[in-house]
Design a protein around this motif. Structure first.
Motif, PDB file in Angstrom:
ATOM      1  N   PRO A 145       0.806  -1.221   0.000  1.00  0.00           N
ATOM      2  CA  PRO A 145       0.000   0.000   0.000  1.00  0.00           C
ATOM      3  C   PRO A 145       0.835   1.265   0.000  1.00  0.00           C
ATOM      4  O   PRO A 145       0.496   2.241  -0.662  1.00  0.00           O
ATOM      5  N   ALA A 153       2.297   2.132  -3.403  1.00  0.00           N
ATOM      6  CA  ALA A 153       1.306   2.605  -4.363  1.00  0.00           C
ATOM      7  C   ALA A 153       1.157   4.114  -4.307  1.00  0.00           C
ATOM      8  O   ALA A 153       0.806   4.744  -5.304  1.00  0.00           O
ATOM      9  N   HIS A 154       1.452   4.726  -3.147  1.00  0.00           N
ATOM     10  CA  HIS A 154       1.331   6.172  -3.007  1.00  0.00           C
ATOM     11  C   HIS A 154       2.658   6.889  -3.241  1.00  0.00           C
ATOM     12  O   HIS A 154       2.718   8.105  -3.226  1.00  0.00           O
ATOM     13  N   GLN A 206       4.048   8.769  -7.552  1.00  0.00           N
ATOM     14  CA  GLN A 206       3.679   9.985  -8.274  1.00  0.00           C
ATOM     15  C   GLN A 206       4.893  10.700  -8.852  1.00  0.00           C
ATOM     16  O   GLN A 206       4.812  11.292  -9.925  1.00  0.00           O
ATOM     17  N   SER A 243      -4.918  -5.054  -6.430  1.00  0.00           N
ATOM     18  CA  SER A 243      -5.675  -3.805  -6.349  1.00  0.00           C
ATOM     19  C   SER A 243      -4.734  -2.602  -6.328  1.00  0.00           C
ATOM     20  O   SER A 243      -5.017  -1.562  -6.931  1.00  0.00           O
ATOM     21  N   PHE A 244      -3.602  -2.759  -5.652  1.00  0.00           N
ATOM     22  CA  PHE A 244      -2.629  -1.665  -5.582  1.00  0.00           C
ATOM     23  C   PHE A 244      -1.967  -1.439  -6.942  1.00  0.00           C
ATOM     24  O   PHE A 244      -1.566  -0.335  -7.281  1.00  0.00           O
ATOM     25  N   GLN A 284      -3.995   1.026  -8.681  1.00  0.00           N
ATOM     26  CA  GLN A 284      -3.737   2.383  -8.198  1.00  0.00           C
ATOM     27  C   GLN A 284      -2.468   2.954  -8.810  1.00  0.00           C
ATOM     28  O   GLN A 284      -2.411   4.128  -9.197  1.00  0.00           O
ATOM     29  N   SER A 327      -3.137   4.013 -12.378  1.00  0.00           N
ATOM     30  CA  SER A 327      -3.845   5.289 -12.491  1.00  0.00           C
ATOM     31  C   SER A 327      -2.893   6.472 -12.337  1.00  0.00           C
ATOM     32  O   SER A 327      -3.064   7.506 -12.982  1.00  0.00           O
ATOM     33  N   VAL A 328      -1.862   6.303 -11.490  1.00  0.00           N
ATOM     34  CA  VAL A 328      -0.860   7.364 -11.313  1.00  0.00           C
ATOM     35  C   VAL A 328       0.038   7.463 -12.541  1.00  0.00           C
ATOM     36  O   VAL A 328       0.330   8.555 -13.042  1.00  0.00           O
ATOM     37  N   GLU A 386     -12.938  -1.891  -9.545  1.00  0.00           N
ATOM     38  CA  GLU A 386     -11.957  -0.919  -9.062  1.00  0.00           C
ATOM     39  C   GLU A 386     -11.322  -0.167 -10.225  1.00  0.00           C
ATOM     40  O   GLU A 386     -11.074   1.040 -10.134  1.00  0.00           O
ATOM     41  N   LEU A 393     -11.355   3.907 -10.886  1.00  0.00           N
ATOM     42  CA  LEU A 393     -10.097   4.651 -11.067  1.00  0.00           C
ATOM     43  C   LEU A 393      -9.974   5.238 -12.466  1.00  0.00           C
ATOM     44  O   LEU A 393      -9.022   5.990 -12.734  1.00  0.00           O
TER      45      LEU A 393
END
Length: 220
Positions: free
Chosen positions: A129, A132-133, A136, A163-164, A167, A170-171, A199, A203
């Motif tokens: 998780p 995933a952030h 960017q 799922s990650f 994400q 999408s970035v 999901e 997204l």
């Protein structure tokens, strides 16, 4: 590194546990592991493979045994609950550390052993998780003018971090002229693919996600 894949007899999983004591004896007779060598047992779930449990029990007196669990722990069956409880206690004594592939996987292991002391942790075998952030400001795909393809190979399961991956996609695709394609390759026995599709829609990356199923002779 010594690997072992001794086939357990062709029995259904619910009755496989009955033959673990025989497997322990067979392993000790046919497999030699030097004393003091750490032993990593990879199990698809828990109880998972009867031979994985047998390996842990067979060599726990001479080796430090670590069990890497790649799936959720199942609840004990009503038919064999007493026997499974006995085996679980023996495995708990044999295994120095249970290592799940996600926090939810490890939580299910703790629930299985809720009345039995064990040591456990988890190490992500996919995208965590936090990572995933952190994407960017990181370029991990192809240049902006070329279309990249990211392949995720393995059974579609919640604990594998797929799922990650959505994400992250999408970035990566924000502001790109040619979008990166995310390609899932593997079976979907738990129908987790339908959740991943939902999901992806949320997204806004559904057009860039492909579900290929199992590929054998075809190129991914």
């Amino acid at each position: 590194v010594q690997t072992c894949a001794l086939p357990i007899w062709g029995l259904r999983r619910c009755t496989e546990i009955l033959f673990i004591p025989f497997e322990v004896l067979r392993l000790r007779r046919n497999l030699s592991i030097p004393s003091g060598v750490p032993l990593l047992v990879i199990n698809g779930g828990y109880p998972g493979s009867g031979v994985a449990l047998a390996v842990a029990i067979a060599f726990s007196q001479t080796s430090s045994v670590f069990m890497n669990v790649h799936g959720f722990a199942a609840t004990r069956s009503q038919l064999f609950s007493i026997l499974e409880s006995i085996i679980d206690r023996r495995v708990a004594k044999a295994v120095k550390l249970f290592i799940g592939v996600s926090s939810s996987c490890t939580t299910s292991i703790k629930q299985r052993f809720r009345n039995i002391p064990i040591d456990s942790t988890f190490i992500y075998n996919a995208i965590s998780p936090s990572s995933a952030h952190d994407t960017q400001e990181t370029q991990i795909a192809s240049p902006n003018d070329k279309q990249g393809v990211i392949g995720v190979i393995g059974t579609l399961e919640m604990q594998k971090g797929q799922s990650f991956a959505l994400q992250v996609l999408s970035v990566l695709n924000r502001g790109r002229a040619k979008k990166v394609i995310l390609r899932f390759i593997g079976s979907d026995p738990f129908n987790f693919g339908s959740q991943l599709k939902d999901e992806a829609n949320l997204l806004g990356v559904a057009k860039n996600v492909e579900f290929c199923g199992i590929l054998t002779s075809r190129k991914a």
